[in-house]
Design an enzyme around this catalytic site. Structure first.
Site, PDB file in Angstrom:
ATOM      1  N   HIS A  94      -3.208  28.746   3.661  1.00 26.34           N
ATOM      2  CA  HIS A  94      -4.259  29.749   3.453  1.00 26.34           C
ATOM      3  C   HIS A  94      -3.788  30.824   2.473  1.00 26.34           C
ATOM      4  CE1 HIS A  94      -8.039  31.577   5.572  1.00 26.34           C
ATOM      5  NE2 HIS A  94      -8.032  31.824   4.271  1.00 26.34           N
ATOM      6  N   ARG A 106     -13.117  27.700   4.764  1.00 28.44           N
ATOM      7  CA  ARG A 106     -12.743  28.072   6.118  1.00 28.44           C
ATOM      8  C   ARG A 106     -12.432  26.828   6.927  1.00 28.44           C
ATOM      9  NH1 ARG A 106     -11.756  32.311   4.555  1.00 28.44           N
ATOM     10  NH2 ARG A 106     -12.445  34.372   5.237  1.00 28.44           N
ATOM     11  N   GLU A 158      -4.525  27.498  12.308  1.00 30.31           N
ATOM     12  CA  GLU A 158      -3.622  27.974  11.257  1.00 30.31           C
ATOM     13  C   GLU A 158      -2.487  28.777  11.887  1.00 30.31           C
ATOM     14  OE1 GLU A 158      -5.914  30.110   8.358  1.00 30.31           O
ATOM     15  OE2 GLU A 158      -7.041  28.337   7.751  1.00 30.31           O
TER      16      GLU A 158
END
Length: 303
Positions: free
Chosen positions: A278, A230, A259
């Site tokens: 991601h 994370r 992100e």
């Protein structure tokens, strides 16, 4: 259809999960040609199959029939857990569905950094002359967090690349860390001994900024740090500092604090850093498993 519970799905999921749910529920999609907003179903929605959209307390309070939020993945940082507990709304995850995919992506990032593949992809003209890769065999991998994904990374690293694996996880006993395939260490000892440090922890108050400047400087010179867990667990400003100092050789990041990472972020311009958006869990196999497992949890809960 009026007597069936409503399931709202705000982002695309595998069609197998949609087929499962449509047999017993009324599925309303928050995307595509028949897009349905949350406001349109808030009065009737009994379940949400959640990918990246945030479900906050206000949404929950406006949904009197809501009984379950089923996460398509392992993280619950996009769900207001306190309000869910207060209202008796169940929150589930798919903890095993993406294990293999994220583990493989972790190793892919490690190889990309260690062999200078990021420089090649950038198309640097002098890339071949500048690249002096390092083999993984014989080096030490330190796993911060020793859950399912880390255990799979340990297996691949030990049996596929002949790496030594260390592990730190304050939630596990030494015996459990050994069972995960790693030698137990304190965090400081792991950092000091590991040429490669890989993060596998959730984002909590305890793990936010867990690996900062002091921790990165504790690593051996020429080391590599990986984060497929994370964003926020690794201090990216500290990472940039130690890379510019030349203390670390590189980094592989699938997650970042923001992100997507802004196009002008200095980490994007560093040839020793490989960044992916991601996508560790985004394989055909994992996406299907996550979607169908989340759908199964919904059907089980709604009865």
């Amino acid at each position: 259809m009026a007597d069936r519970p409503v399931v709202w799905i705000p982002r695309p999921v595998h069609t197998d999960a949609l087929d499962m749910l449509r047999e017993r529920t009324e599925v309303r999609l928050g995307y595509g040609d028949d897009e349905t907003t949350f406001d349109e179903v808030s009065g009737r929605v009994g379940a949400i199959l959640l990918r990246t959209v945030r479900v906050d307390g206000d949404m929950m309070r406006r949904a009197p029939a809501l009984r379950i939020v089923a996460r398509h993945g392992v993280g619950v940082d996009t769900v207001d857990l306190e309000t869910a507990r207060e209202l008796g709304i169940t929150v589930t995850t798919t903890p095993t569905a993406n294990t293999q995919s994220v583990a493989e992506h972790t190793i892919a990032l490690l190889l990309a950094v260690r062999r200078g593949i990021g420089m090649v992809v950038r198309g640097d003209g002098a890339a071949r002359a500048a690249i002096h890769g390092r083999e993984l065999a014989g080096s030490t991998l330190g796993l911060v967090g020793c859950g399912r994904i880390a255990s799979r990374v340990a297996h691949i690293a030990r049996h596929g690349f002949d790496m030594r694996v260390l592990g730190h996880d304050p939630m596990l006993t030494a015996e459990q860390i050994v069972a995960a395939g790693a030698e137990p260490r304190t965090l400081e000892a792991l950092l000091a001994e590991s040429e490669v440090v890989s993060l596998h922890v959730p984002l909590t108050d305890a793990t936010r900024g867990l690996i900062g400047l002091r921790e990165l400087l504790t690593m051996p010179p020429g080391g590599v740090v990986l984060n497929t867990s994370r964003g926020g667990t690794l201090d990216e400003h500290a990472l940039l500092s130690v890379l510019r100092q030349g203390h670390l050789a590189g980094a592989g990041l699938d997650v970042t604090t923001v992100e997507p990472l802004p196009a002008d972020h200095p980490l994007r311009g560093d040839p020793s850093v490989v960044i992916t958006p991601h996508v560790g869990a985004q394989t055909a196999e994992a996406l299907r498993r996550m979607a169908t497992e989340a759908a199964t949890r919904i059907l089980e809960h709604l009865g």
